[in-house]
Design a protein around this motif. Structure first.
Motif, short mmCIF file in Angstrom:
data_model
loop_
_atom_site.label_atom_id
_atom_site.label_comp_id
_atom_site.label_asym_id
_atom_site.label_seq_id
_atom_site.Cartn_x
_atom_site.Cartn_y
_atom_site.Cartn_z
N CYS A 32 24.17 65.70 54.70
CA CYS A 32 24.02 66.20 53.33
C CYS A 32 22.56 66.63 53.09
CB CYS A 32 24.42 65.12 52.32
SG CYS A 32 24.10 65.62 50.61
N CYS A 71 21.19 64.13 50.11
CA CYS A 71 20.99 62.67 50.27
C CYS A 71 21.09 62.19 51.72
CB CYS A 71 21.99 61.92 49.39
SG CYS A 71 23.66 61.89 50.08
N HIS A 125 23.50 61.82 53.64
CA HIS A 125 24.72 61.09 54.01
C HIS A 125 25.48 61.91 55.05
CE1 HIS A 125 27.60 57.95 53.29
NE2 HIS A 125 28.58 58.80 53.00
N CYS A 133 29.89 66.15 49.90
CA CYS A 133 29.28 64.89 50.35
C CYS A 133 29.99 63.71 49.68
CB CYS A 133 27.80 64.88 50.00
SG CYS A 133 27.01 63.28 50.21
N CYS A 157 26.95 61.73 47.24
CA CYS A 157 26.36 62.34 46.03
C CYS A 157 27.19 63.51 45.51
CB CYS A 157 24.92 62.77 46.29
SG CYS A 157 24.78 64.28 47.27
ZN LIG Z 1 24.89 63.80 49.47
#
Ligand SMILES: [Zn+2]
Length: 299
Positions: free
Chosen positions: A37, A40, A42, A56, A59
């Motif tokens: 991501c 963030c 992730h 994602c 987020c």
């Molecule tokens: Zn994210």
């Protein structure tokens, strides 16, 4: 999906039948090492079936496969945009916006705008200056006659300076062009700054405009540009002028360099037809959108 192998029209149309086919083709190289991501970092995500965007799981930032490419939010749809890029890159000569608009069934102004966006992506990075042998010469385009009449100041003609890199066998390796307003050393320097290393062996004719550059560059002046030395340059000049003349009925002076960028892009990659299309599909570009007004005003 396998990588495109370049020129085959049938193969192309089999591969890209829908917008989703094109989106999948963009998604494969983009996330080939997995998803991360951009907001963030992730790594878990959900794929949106409608447009193959990655959502994602932490987020919920959504990233399209075409984000930061030529195809981001393209108003003609990604399939038609892919087709234009295919015609401009993998086929031999490309075509005018009028012909292209008919082929993809989109208005001419929209097609014209997108084709200029593609040309912007085709513009040389100017990061790999020529270090070997290079011929620098000027030519004019447009007006009733475009024989080379010395350094004519006829304002109706578009003036261009060209740099043609010669390979070890005497053939053309790469060619670059810059639109110039006159033949002064300041104007000619544009092509040197962008494309020629100070270590390159430069050949020019005996025009005095090159003389101020001789302190910085290794320039050899040859008496006449009609000789064998300039054969490759004259061939390229002839090709580029006949392509411009046969493809575009009219062009604004401020746009000629964009068309020349397109010509160079294909010529300089003619040995790598297999990757030329993929290079443009995957090329990261500035995310700010290009508008009709910006292109028109800047020219
Ligand atoms: Zn994210």
């Amino acid at each position: 999906m396998e990588k495109s192998k370049g020129q085959g029209m049938l193969e192309y149309f089999d591969k890209f039948k829908t917008d989703l086919d094109c989106l999948e083709y963009s998604a494969n190289p983009k996330w080939k090492d997995g998803f991360l991501c951009v907001k963030c970092e992730h790594t878990k995500f959900t794929i949106r079936k409608a447009n193959l965007a990655r959502d994602c799981n932490r987020c919920h930032h959504i990233e399209s496969p075409t984000a930061n490419t030529l195809f981001h939010k393209v108003e003609i749809g990604v399939r038609k945009a892919f087709m234009i890029v295919f015609e401009m890159s993998a086929t031999t000569k490309s075509m005018s916006s009028r012909q292209m608009a008919k082929r993809v069934n989109v208005s001419r102004s929209t097609t014209w705008l997108f084709m200029h966006k593609v040309r912007s992506a085709m513009k040389s990075s100017e990061c790999y200056p020529i270090t070997a042998t290079v011929i620098v010469d000027e030519f004019v385009f447009g007006g009733k006659e475009d024989l080379k009449p010395g350094r004519s100041t006829n304002t109706k003609k578009k003036k261009v300076v060209a740099a043609v890199e010669i390979d070890k066998k005497g053939g053309v390796k790469r060619a670059h062009f810059k639109s110039i307003k006159d033949y002064s050393s300041t104007s000619l320097e544009k092509i040197f700054d962008a494309h020629i290393s100070t270590t390159a062996k430069v050949e020019t004719d005996q025009w005095t405009g090159h003389e101020p550059l001789m302190g910085l560059y290794d320039i050899t002046q040859t008496k006449s540009n009609k000789g064998a030395t300039f054969f490759e340059m004259n061939t390229i000049t002839h090709h580029v002028k006949s392509w411009l003349r046969s493809t575009f009925s009219w062009m604004h002076e401020g746009h000629i360099e964009k068309y020349l960028d397109e010509y160079s892009y294909r010529l300089n990659r003619s040995n790598s037809k297999e990757t030329i299309f993929d290079n443009l599909i995957n090329r990261r570009i500035e995310s700010k959108p290009l508008t009709y007004e910006q292109i028109s005003i800047s020219s």
